[in-house]
Design an enzyme around this catalytic site. Structure first.
Site, PDB file in Angstrom:
ATOM      1  N   LYS A  85       0.834  -1.211   0.000  1.00 22.10           N
ATOM      2  CA  LYS A  85       0.000   0.000   0.000  1.00 22.10           C
ATOM      3  C   LYS A  85       0.871   1.265   0.000  1.00 22.10           C
ATOM      4  CE  LYS A  85      -3.004   3.045   0.455  1.00 22.10           C
ATOM      5  NZ  LYS A  85      -4.411   3.292   0.432  1.00 22.10           N
ATOM      6  N   CYS A 117      -3.403  10.844   1.902  1.00 23.16           N
ATOM      7  CA  CYS A 117      -2.736   9.570   1.617  1.00 23.16           C
ATOM      8  C   CYS A 117      -1.385   9.792   0.971  1.00 23.16           C
ATOM      9  CB  CYS A 117      -3.623   8.752   0.688  1.00 23.16           C
ATOM     10  SG  CYS A 117      -5.321   8.708   1.255  1.00 23.16           S
TER      11      CYS A 117
HETATM   12  N1  SAJ Z   1      -2.155  15.071  -8.394  1.00 29.78           N
HETATM   13  C1  SAJ Z   1      -1.373  15.870  -9.238  1.00 29.78           C
HETATM   14  N2  SAJ Z   1      -1.093  15.423 -10.494  1.00 29.78           N
HETATM   15  C2  SAJ Z   1      -1.567  14.227 -10.951  1.00 29.78           C
HETATM   16  C3  SAJ Z   1      -2.349  13.408 -10.096  1.00 29.78           C
HETATM   17  C4  SAJ Z   1      -2.628  13.861  -8.822  1.00 29.78           C
HETATM   18  O1  SAJ Z   1      -0.939  16.961  -8.842  1.00 29.78           O
HETATM   19  O2  SAJ Z   1      -1.284  13.893 -12.105  1.00 29.78           O
HETATM   20  C5  SAJ Z   1      -2.462  15.548  -7.023  1.00 29.78           C
HETATM   21  C6  SAJ Z   1      -3.961  15.784  -6.804  1.00 29.78           C
HETATM   22  O3  SAJ Z   1      -4.332  17.048  -7.276  1.00 29.78           O
HETATM   23  C7  SAJ Z   1      -4.055  15.644  -5.304  1.00 29.78           C
HETATM   24  C8  SAJ Z   1      -3.004  14.581  -4.973  1.00 29.78           C
HETATM   25  O4  SAJ Z   1      -2.147  14.517  -6.090  1.00 29.78           O
HETATM   26  O5  SAJ Z   1      -3.687  16.852  -4.662  1.00 29.78           O
HETATM   27  C9  SAJ Z   1      -3.581  13.198  -4.696  1.00 29.78           C
HETATM   28  O6  SAJ Z   1      -4.643  12.893  -5.603  1.00 29.78           O
HETATM   29  P1  SAJ Z   1      -4.810  11.452  -6.276  1.00 29.78           P
HETATM   30  O7  SAJ Z   1      -6.012  11.497  -7.121  1.00 29.78           O
HETATM   31  O8  SAJ Z   1      -3.540  11.060  -6.924  1.00 29.78           O
HETATM   32  O9  SAJ Z   1      -4.967  10.457  -5.043  1.00 29.78           O
HETATM   33  P2  SAJ Z   1      -5.913  10.362  -3.739  1.00 29.78           P
HETATM   34  O10 SAJ Z   1      -5.144  10.908  -2.572  1.00 29.78           O
HETATM   35  O11 SAJ Z   1      -7.264  10.889  -3.970  1.00 29.78           O
HETATM   36  O12 SAJ Z   1      -6.025   8.742  -3.608  1.00 29.78           O
HETATM   37  C10 SAJ Z   1      -4.846   7.950  -3.556  1.00 29.78           C
HETATM   38  C11 SAJ Z   1      -4.978   6.781  -4.548  1.00 29.78           C
HETATM   39  N3  SAJ Z   1      -3.702   6.123  -4.713  1.00 29.78           N
HETATM   40  C12 SAJ Z   1      -3.183   5.867  -5.945  1.00 29.78           C
HETATM   41  O13 SAJ Z   1      -3.718   6.215  -6.962  1.00 29.78           O
HETATM   42  C13 SAJ Z   1      -1.899   5.109  -5.986  1.00 29.78           C
HETATM   43  C14 SAJ Z   1      -6.042   5.798  -4.048  1.00 29.78           C
HETATM   44  O14 SAJ Z   1      -6.103   4.647  -4.888  1.00 29.78           O
HETATM   45  C15 SAJ Z   1      -5.715   5.382  -2.603  1.00 29.78           C
HETATM   46  O15 SAJ Z   1      -6.681   4.452  -2.102  1.00 29.78           O
HETATM   47  C16 SAJ Z   1      -5.731   6.616  -1.753  1.00 29.78           C
HETATM   48  O16 SAJ Z   1      -4.673   7.476  -2.221  1.00 29.78           O
HETATM   49  C17 SAJ Z   1      -5.504   6.202  -0.307  1.00 29.78           C
HETATM   50  O17 SAJ Z   1      -6.494   6.152   0.454  1.00 29.78           O
HETATM   51  O18 SAJ Z   1      -4.378   5.858   0.049  1.00 29.78           O
END
Ligand code: SAJ
Length: 429
Positions: free
Chosen positions: A213, A267
């Site tokens: 994870k 996360c």
């Molecule tokens: N972000 C960027 N650029 C991107 C993608 C995301 O700047 O290309 C930023 C987003 O704006 C945000 C942050 O990253 O601020 C996180 O967003 P996210 O959509 O990547 O992830 P979370 O935090 O909503 O959910 C993640 C997910 N993990 C992965 O995709 C590996 C989800 O599957 C997990 O279950 C979750 O963390 C968790 O609970 O750990």
């Protein structure tokens, strides 16, 4: 074995949807949370968090008598723990106090044959630590760390991996990692999850499941850091980073993520630190990615400051003293209303302190600003004034249209953290 009654400890963003999905499969779920208000809300068939369609599933589960919430644990066949695991202090040490109190709360009602599952994202070794806390509280029962396959209590780590905004679908469709402390622990946990998981239940041990994870979220953090670093380099070299990424992604084996104002949520900005804390000398890349992403809000703030200075300089002779700065989006990512751990909130908060600045926020997903943004005014999409400085922080659907691009594109100073204006139309979102 068929599970008839299970208990979910922690009814937040993961615990409540999981509890509701089990209940929708006609398993009796006793939901436990320390927050009396959340318990009362759920028992009315309502929800205290925002997640698409969850209200309907919880309402049906409560109405049909399969889901009930309480503040005090009761006997059940399986206990699933989904409580927060933040970090503390400068060394980002994992704070396991919520797992510890959940373990101590369920210990008195544990009985021989029970299964205890830790779902919370945890540092490596946390499941074994939880098993120790349970064993200390219940010397009359046996546990896997001392009795292996003969233990009275089965214990596993089965991390949640769902994406906020798509939780109900991903809970069912995603593969599930099942990290039992022994093979029998894994087997029992598989039986439980197979009641609703359509993805594969893949078995490993608890330490690998914990690391898995953390690895998933660190992988994403590192890739976002790469995009964020590129955005800073491109700014210096006068290159459109959105065009660059779009072009590079045309390569069949390149898939760069999108830069932004920083990484938010509970996360991705937290979990990599658990790896760094466990292996500080070895986790160089993981630490560096965290630092790159954590530094991005300060970079955005410095750009806002420079833009404000330019506006004031240009208006020097008109005795103008106020600069209007409009921030578009403050949630931690697109199309959600969740402002917690949002880098955009910290950016706006810092910019409110710049002398001569009047701050406005356009956030279509909320009806009022949080207290810590008391220096800004919330505007709806159709109230927007033409700003001196436009700062696009989130790529909400409302901003991904020609009308918005035209409006913001007409401003003299644009800080486009998501490429809403700067992303060439030929490149997909
Ligand atoms: N972000 C960027 N650029 C991107 C993608 C995301 O700047 O290309 C930023 C987003 O704006 C945000 C942050 O990253 O601020 C996180 O967003 P996210 O959509 O990547 O992830 P979370 O935090 O909503 O959910 C993640 C997910 N993990 C992965 O995709 C590996 C989800 O599957 C997990 O279950 C979750 O963390 C968790 O609970 O750990």
């Amino acid at each position: 074995m068929q599970f008839k009654t299970i208990s979910m400890i922690g009814l937040g963003y993961i615990g409540l949807p999981t509890a509701a999905v089990f209940a929708s499969r006609k398993i009796k779920v006793i939901g436990v949370d320390v927050n009396q208000k959340a318990v009362d809300t759920i028992n009315r068939g309502e929800i205290h968090i925002v997640e698409p369609d969850l209200d309907m599933v919880v309402h049906a589960a409560v109405k049909e008598g399969y889901l009930r919430a309480t503040t005090k644990p009761e006997p059940a066949e399986a206990f699933l723990i989904a409580v927060p695991t933040p970090f503390k202090g400068e060394n980002h040490e994992p704070d396991l106090r919520y797992i510890e109190s959940a373990a101590k709360a369920i210990a008195p009602v544990l009985a021989k044959g029970n299964l205890v599952i830790l779902e919370s994202t945890s540092p490596v070794g946390a499941t074994e630590q939880m098993a120790e806390w349970l064993a200390e509280a219940r010397p009359d029962l046996t546990f896997p760390q001392t009795h292996g396959e003969e233990s009275d209590i089965r214990i596993a780590h089965c991390p949640e991996r769902v994406l906020p905004g798509h939780v109900l679908r991903e809970l069912v469709q995603n593969d599930r990692i099942i990290g039992g402390m022994t093979p029998k622990c894994s087997q029992l946990a598989c039986t439980l999850y197979k009641t609703f998981v359509k993805g594969e239940c893949v078995v490993t041990n608890s330490r690998t499941a914990e690391m898995c994870k953390l690895t998933e979220n660190s992988f994403r953090d590192i890739n976002i850091a790469f995009a964020n670093e590129l955005s800073v380099i491109c700014e210096k070299l006068n290159i459109n980073v959105w065009e660059l990424i779009g072009l590079a992604n045309r390569h069949p084996r390149v898939n760069i993520l999108q830069p932004g104002p920083g990484v938010g949520g509970h996360c991705i900005a937290v979990d990599p630190w658990f790896i760094v804390n466990s292996a500080p000398l070895e986790a160089k890349l993981i630490r560096s990615a965290r630092e790159v992403n954590d530094a991005k809000p300060a970079w955005v703030i410095s750009k806002v400051k420079s833009a404000v200075e330019r506006v004031l300089l240009a208006a020097k002779n008109s005795e103008r003293e106020i600069v209007d700065v409009v921030f578009f989006g403050v949630s931690f990512k697109a199309n959600i209303d969740d402002l917690r751990e949002s880098p955009s909130v910290s950016i706006v908060r810092e910019c409110e302190k710049i002398e001569g600045v009047r701050c406005y926020v356009v956030e279509p997903n909320i009806s009022e600003l949080p207290e810590d943004l008391s220096g800004s005014q919330l505007l709806s999409c159709n109230q927007v004034i033409r700003p001196d400085v436009a700062v696009v922080l989130v790529d909400h659907d409302e901003f991904m249209c020609d009308e918005f691009r035209k409006f913001v594109g007409g401003c003299n100073e644009i800080i486009d953290c998501r490429g809403v204006i700067a992303r060439p139309e030929t490149l997909s979102k």
